[in-house]
Design a protein around this motif. Structure first.
Motif, PDB file in Angstrom:
ATOM      1  N   THR A  66       0.828  -1.202   0.000  1.00 24.90           N
ATOM      2  CA  THR A  66       0.000   0.000   0.000  1.00 24.90           C
ATOM      3  C   THR A  66       0.865   1.257   0.000  1.00 24.90           C
ATOM      4  N   PHE A  69       2.411   1.657  -3.446  1.00 23.32           N
ATOM      5  CA  PHE A  69       1.412   2.117  -4.410  1.00 23.32           C
ATOM      6  C   PHE A  69       1.176   3.616  -4.276  1.00 23.32           C
ATOM      7  N   PHE A  70       0.957   4.089  -3.060  1.00 25.31           N
ATOM      8  CA  PHE A  70       0.679   5.510  -2.879  1.00 25.31           C
ATOM      9  C   PHE A  70       1.912   6.367  -3.150  1.00 25.31           C
ATOM     10  N   LEU A  72       4.166   5.742  -5.461  1.00 24.58           N
ATOM     11  CA  LEU A  72       4.207   5.829  -6.915  1.00 24.58           C
ATOM     12  C   LEU A  72       3.114   6.767  -7.438  1.00 24.58           C
ATOM     13  N   TYR A  73       1.919   6.628  -6.886  1.00 26.25           N
ATOM     14  CA  TYR A  73       0.790   7.468  -7.307  1.00 26.25           C
ATOM     15  C   TYR A  73       1.104   8.948  -7.074  1.00 26.25           C
ATOM     16  N   PHE A  74       1.565   9.290  -5.867  1.00 24.81           N
ATOM     17  CA  PHE A  74       1.844  10.693  -5.571  1.00 24.81           C
ATOM     18  C   PHE A  74       3.043  11.209  -6.356  1.00 24.81           C
ATOM     19  N   LEU A  76       3.801  10.277  -9.442  1.00 23.08           N
ATOM     20  CA  LEU A  76       3.270  10.541 -10.784  1.00 23.08           C
ATOM     21  C   LEU A  76       2.403  11.798 -10.813  1.00 23.08           C
ATOM     22  N   VAL A  77       1.546  11.961  -9.831  1.00 24.48           N
ATOM     23  CA  VAL A  77       0.682  13.145  -9.781  1.00 24.48           C
ATOM     24  C   VAL A  77       1.529  14.402  -9.600  1.00 24.48           C
TER      25      VAL A  77
END
Length: 94
Positions: A66, A69-70, A72-74, A76-77
């Motif tokens: 988890t 994942f977050f 990587l997500y943040f 990219l954003v």
């Protein structure tokens, strides 16, 4: 007057001819209270439902996945929004 004598009698320890002043009594009761606290801690710790090794391992894997994942997500954003803001500033500077 009778009530004051009654209060004075209640503050004395049974079987003793004199009463210990309040702060000294609290200081003398400290080891007894500490032993009682440790006893209660032992009793409560015996009632704890400890997780198994498999439970801890699976929960740890879920947390690591988890967090990855977050992250990587943040990333990219943040990178995408940073790129858009730079492009926006370039367009307004010309």
């Amino acid at each position: 007057m009778v009530q004051a004598a009654k209060v004075a009698d209640e503050t004395r320890e049974p079987g003793r001819g004199f009463s210990v002043p309040g702060p000294l009594r609290k200081l003398a009761e400290y080891p007894k209270r500490w032993r009682q606290f440790l006893h209660e801690v032992r009793v409560e710790m015996k009632q704890v439902n400890w997780p198994t090794r498999d439970d801890v391992t699976s929960t740890t894997v879920v947390v690591i996945v988890t967090v990855a994942f977050f992250a990587l997500y943040f990333a990219l954003v943040d990178g995408g929004l940073g790129y858009l803001v730079q492009r926006l500033f370039k367009n307004f500077n010309h």
